[in-house]
Scaffold this motif. Structure first.
Motif, PDB file in Angstrom:
ATOM      1  N   LEU A   1       0.840  -1.218   0.000  1.00 40.23           N
ATOM      2  CA  LEU A   1       0.000   0.000   0.000  1.00 40.23           C
ATOM      3  C   LEU A   1       0.870   1.261   0.000  1.00 40.23           C
TER       4      LEU A   1
ATOM      5  N   ARG B   1      -2.609   8.853   0.174  1.00 42.54           N
ATOM      6  CA  ARG B   1      -3.571   8.156  -0.686  1.00 42.54           C
ATOM      7  C   ARG B   1      -5.003   8.588  -0.330  1.00 42.54           C
TER       8      ARG B   1
ATOM      9  N   GLU C   1     -14.070   5.607  -2.235  1.00 36.89           N
ATOM     10  CA  GLU C   1     -12.729   5.029  -2.102  1.00 36.89           C
ATOM     11  C   GLU C   1     -12.078   5.489  -0.790  1.00 36.89           C
TER      12      GLU C   1
ATOM     13  N   TRP D   1     -11.231   2.640   1.871  1.00 38.75           N
ATOM     14  CA  TRP D   1      -9.858   2.445   2.354  1.00 38.75           C
ATOM     15  C   TRP D   1      -9.786   2.613   3.868  1.00 38.75           C
TER      16      TRP D   1
ATOM     17  N   ASP E   1     -11.071  -0.590   5.331  1.00 36.91           N
ATOM     18  CA  ASP E   1     -10.235  -1.769   5.105  1.00 36.91           C
ATOM     19  C   ASP E   1      -8.906  -1.677   5.867  1.00 36.91           C
ATOM     20  N   LEU E   2      -8.436  -0.467   6.065  1.00 42.29           N
ATOM     21  CA  LEU E   2      -7.171  -0.292   6.802  1.00 42.29           C
ATOM     22  C   LEU E   2      -7.274  -0.838   8.231  1.00 42.29           C
TER      23      LEU E   2
END
Ligand code: RNT
Length: 421
Positions: A18, A359, A371, A375, A378-379
């Motif tokens: 990542l 990001r 997004e 993210w 999910d992180l």
């Protein structure tokens, strides 16, 4: 030292995919000291006299767990034990009531010599020291008013105390080669609706001007002041409100303290950091955990702690932040309380350092909010725990769960042998 674990190697690869350098995050975390509040070790009692008990000020350490430190020697031994269970190099935050006075010394008489034992101890262990004037647990604070008291003599007494504390703190900074953060917090306020909200604030402003008149290099002393929304016995009015100290700090180029327990329960300091950082040279974070009110519970890895850490990292504010803790819980082992709070704060910082924040900001700037949110979610499931274990290993500190065994051993050989008075 054992070899890097397969779990860390795997985690490192996941983060690398990542664009995050886990080794760099570990190296950065090692440079971030946390200031441990000495008062967790003895329920904010201090060493002024044998029967010194907290009186007034709205501070209340509840609980009766055995083993509280009752001397500077015991407190230092407890701090050393806690520090041995926390990875990295840290600081200790003292209140003025923790001097080694050797007899009755009033607050307007304290001197450097009363704290030299602490400084020598800190120097031998490579620790920094921070400091706080103590505006509570004293007959002249029993009314609930100190620097904003209507009586000029009482104000003068407390101004003198503050001046002496700044001199002592500057000497600590000078001797230890790292500036001492000296934080002014006063309990002043009113239980019921005041008829005059203005006069105490005008008096406080004048007291602070007198207190801060002497100047010291920022390499020795960093002054901060700490606001509060309300306290026990000051439910309707607090002289030193957030607006008051923000105004004072900004107009004097001073640093500001933000205590995470000192606002309305739905008002979060994580949202204040980026605002005040625009206008003050640095921020002292007194990380606490309020439960329904400013209850000063032991800090845990909750959402707000993670948000605070993320704000510091995302905003590039770590170099302008002083990380400290402020809680006092007497229902549990007090060494464990320091260890839990400090390690939790470090975990939050590590998670923030492992975040691909460039990001996330890019998604935001491109208007791709799904997004950004995806993210962020999910992180949360990434293996940061393996990175944390690596940090403990590299720093020679026990890993999770392991440290609790050491607390158990210390409790049975040292703390449980102490008398309860
Ligand atoms: C009180 C303030 C203050 C104290 C310490 C002991 O609400 O948070 O910082 O907790 O000074």
């Amino acid at each position: 030292m054992p070899e890097t674990t397969p779990a860390y190697k795997e985690a490192k690869a996941r983060y690398a995919a990542l664009g995050v350098d886990a080794d760099a995050a570990l190296a950065r975390l090692a440079t971030l000291p946390v200031s441990l509040q000495c008062w967790q070790g003895d329920d904010v009692a201090g060493f002024e006299s044998k029967d010194s008990k907290l009186q007034g000020g709205g501070l209340l350490a509840t609980g009766d767990y055995p083993g509280a430190a009752r001397s500077a020697q015991q407190l230092r031994q407890d701090l050393e034990t806690a520090l041995s269970l926390i990875p990295g190099k840290h600081r200790v935050n003292l209140h003025a009531i923790y001097g080694e006075f050797g007899g009755a010394v009033d607050r307007d008489q304290i001197e450097l010599k009363h704290f030299q034992g602490w400084i020598d101890w800190a120097k031998a262990r490579g620790l920094g020291l921070d400091f706080n004037p103590t505006y509570f647990s004293h007959p002249k604070a029993a009314s609930g008013w100190t620097l904003s008291h209507a009586d000029a003599e009482i104000r003068a007494f407390w101004v003198e105390h503050g001046k002496r504390c700044r001199r002592i703190a500057a000497a600590m900074g000078r001797q230890l080669g790292t500036p001492s953060v000296c934080n002014v917090w006063i309990p002043d306020g009113s239980k019921d609706q005041p008829a005059d909200r203005q006069a105490p604030r005008q008096r406080l402003r004048a007291s602070l001007d007198a207190l801060f008149a002497e100047s010291f290099p920022r390499t020795e002393l960093i002054d901060t002041c700490e606001a509060k929304l309300f306290g026990l016995g000051s439910e309707s009015y607090v002289t030193g409100s957030h607006e008051f100290y923000l105004g004072y700090a900004v107009s004097h180029g001073m640093s500001l303290c933000l205590d995470s327990g000192h606002f309305h329960p739905t008002e979060l300091i994580s949202d204040k950091i980026s605002s005040v950082a625009e206008f003050v040279p640095s921020i002292l974070l007194q990380v606490s955990r309020g439960v329904r009110w400013d209850s000063d519970h032991v800090v845990i890895l909750d959402d707000e702690l993670q948000s605070i850490a993320r704000e510091l990292v995302r905003g590039g504010l770590l170099d302008r932040s002083h990380l400290g803790l402020d809680y006092f819980d007497a229902t549990l082992n007090r060494v464990a309380a320091w260890v839990i709070g400090t390690r939790s704060l470090q975990k939050a910082l590590l998670m923030a350092l492992l975040e691909p924040s460039a990001r996330l900001k890019a998604f935001e700037n491109a208007g791709s909010f799904h997004e950004r949110l995806g993210w962020m979610e999910d992180l949360k499931a990434l293996p940061w725990g393996a990175v944390w274990e690596e940090f403990c290993r590299v720093q020679g500190a026990p890993g999770d769960f392991e440290w609790l065994e050491k607390v158990r051993a210390y409790e049975s050989t040292v703390q449980s042998k102490r008398s309860r008075d």
